[in-house]
Write an enzyme that holds these catalytic residues in place. Sequence first.
Site, PDB file in Angstrom:
ATOM      1  NE  ARG A  57       0.182   1.472   3.584  1.00  0.00           N
ATOM      2  CZ  ARG A  57       0.926   2.329   3.593  1.00  0.00           C
ATOM      3  NH1 ARG A  57       2.226   1.799   3.555  1.00  0.00           N
ATOM      4  NH2 ARG A  57       0.195   3.655   3.845  1.00  0.00           N
ATOM      5  N   GLY A  58       0.564   2.478  -0.356  1.00  0.00           N
ATOM      6  CA  GLY A  58       0.726   3.458  -0.298  1.00  0.00           C
ATOM      7  C   GLY A  58       1.051   4.024  -2.000  1.00  0.00           C
ATOM      8  CB  ALA A  59       0.577   6.625  -4.117  1.00  0.00           C
ATOM      9  NE  ARG A 100      -6.712   1.032  -2.005  1.00  0.00           N
ATOM     10  CZ  ARG A 100      -5.546   1.335  -1.217  1.00  0.00           C
ATOM     11  NH1 ARG A 100      -4.566   1.426  -0.530  1.00  0.00           N
ATOM     12  NH2 ARG A 100      -6.511   2.542   0.029  1.00  0.00           N
ATOM     13  CD  GLN A 207      -3.775   3.043   6.686  1.00  0.00           C
ATOM     14  OE1 GLN A 207      -4.154   2.928   7.922  1.00  0.00           O
ATOM     15  NE2 GLN A 207      -4.096   2.694   5.225  1.00  0.00           N
ATOM     16  CG  ASP A 248      -3.345   8.228  -1.479  1.00  0.00           C
ATOM     17  OD1 ASP A 248      -2.634   8.101  -0.195  1.00  0.00           O
ATOM     18  OD2 ASP A 248      -2.945   6.916  -2.235  1.00  0.00           O
ATOM     19  CG  ASN A 258      -2.703  11.754   2.479  1.00  0.00           C
ATOM     20  OD1 ASN A 258      -2.095  10.567   1.908  1.00  0.00           O
ATOM     21  ND2 ASN A 258      -2.197  11.933   3.659  1.00  0.00           N
ATOM     22  CE  LYS A 259      -5.414   5.489   4.479  1.00  0.00           C
ATOM     23  NZ  LYS A 259      -6.409   4.861   3.629  1.00  0.00           N
TER      24      LYS A 259
HETATM   25  O1  MRU Z   1      -4.801   3.225   1.885  1.00  0.00           O
HETATM   26  P1  MRU Z   1      -3.146   3.437   2.270  1.00  0.00           P
HETATM   27  O2  MRU Z   1      -2.816   3.092   3.634  1.00  0.00           O
HETATM   28  O3  MRU Z   1      -2.634   2.965   0.582  1.00  0.00           O
HETATM   29  O4  MRU Z   1      -3.285   5.174   2.128  1.00  0.00           O
HETATM   30  C1  MRU Z   1      -1.955   5.642   2.275  1.00  0.00           C
HETATM   31  C2  MRU Z   1      -1.602   6.970   1.989  1.00  0.00           C
HETATM   32  O5  MRU Z   1      -2.385   7.500   2.332  1.00  0.00           O
HETATM   33  C3  MRU Z   1      -0.577   7.919   1.798  1.00  0.00           C
HETATM   34  O6  MRU Z   1      -0.687   9.100   2.965  1.00  0.00           O
HETATM   35  C4  MRU Z   1      -0.212   7.862   0.398  1.00  0.00           C
HETATM   36  O7  MRU Z   1       0.138   6.883  -0.748  1.00  0.00           O
HETATM   37  C5  MRU Z   1       1.467   8.174   0.114  1.00  0.00           C
HETATM   38  S1  MRU Z   1       2.193   6.858   0.323  1.00  0.00           S
HETATM   39  C6  MRU Z   1       4.024   7.839  -0.019  1.00  0.00           C
END
Ligand code: MRU
Length: 356
Positions: A57-59, A100, A207, A248, A258-259
């Site tokens: 996970r994470g962009a 996603r 997270q 993201d 973002n999250k």
């Molecule tokens: O749902 P997730 O855990 O994939 O969400 C991740 C985030 O929101 C991060 O802040 C974002 O992807 C940036 S990662 C460098």
Amino acid sequence: MSDIQIPKNSLNLPETIWWENGELFLLDQTQLPLAIIGERQETLEQVSDSIKALKVRGAPAIGVAGAYGLLVGLKNDQDLSLGKFMSQVEAKAAWLGEARPTAVNLKWGLKRMVAFAKEQSATTSQELYGLMLEEAIRIHKEDRELCRMIGVHGAELIQPGQGILTHCNAGSLATSEYGTATSPMYVAHKNQVPFRVYADETRPLLQGARLTSWELQQAGIDVTLITDNMAAHLMSQGLIDIVIVGTDRTAANGDVANKIGTLGVAILAKHFGIPFYVALPYSTIDFDMPHGSGIPIEERDPIEVTHFGERRTAPEGIQVRSPAFDVTPNELVAGLITERGIIRPPFKENLLSEYA
Ligand code: MRU
């Protein structure tokens, strides 16, 4: 217990994604911080499920996983004619890209793989597969370097003694190495600048608690975990000097998805006069998206809200909303920390002039 050996990166943290002897492996982040377990990815469907389940996970990380994941899906297609192989490349990339919706990096990585495949003049599918693997490895390496440079530029924002608030995990675990929001922290720490990070736990999937506080603690950074609803209080006490988060997807006007919960943090920061920065590599910018309002927001399974881990914490049959991301408007953003430097408002003009 898994017998898969997990390689470490230059920060001495487990790699999130690795390709070994023709196979893709992911660190299963759903197990952290209790167990450090790697998982072999054997089919395209498994890769898609791993992305949906947030094992990876994470962009930026899902951008890299998508590029390698496509190769997992094409492994058994190498005997096809080139024409048929290319049809599989396009169909499988389009399918995996739907795993996603919010982080643009997944589609970005897959689009780059497809465009690269189309440009090659390979004579067999096997040869083309080999060239595509080289491209996936380049995407992976490039992500390491982009994130490292975010840290080089962003570290200048961190002054000795400061308190930094972050939300979710935009760390090493969300990328190939340095992270985005955490990269300035890793660089400042290496430069022996003392500072303290406050990590929002980040409901509903934690997270911040499970990943950010773990990786910063492993790296020896002074980190304090708080629940999301403690941020305002800490700000009011003067403990937070700067907020740094990831994104993201960044729209062309500088709005950032973002999250879930990031928007609230940005509004609080504005109220308390605390600068709110967003760190990102260029692969997270979507120039085809003029405003953040058009960014698709993933809606996740209500069980993530009605349960805390395995335990139900809400009544049976309750109505639930579970948006996984929110959009912070550009006017709340002090700067975008990128691999090219810190981009300031007006974002639309400055993003264009930097990346045109
Ligand atoms: O749902 P997730 O855990 O994939 O969400 C991740 C985030 O929101 C991060 O802040 C974002 O992807 C940036 S990662 C460098």
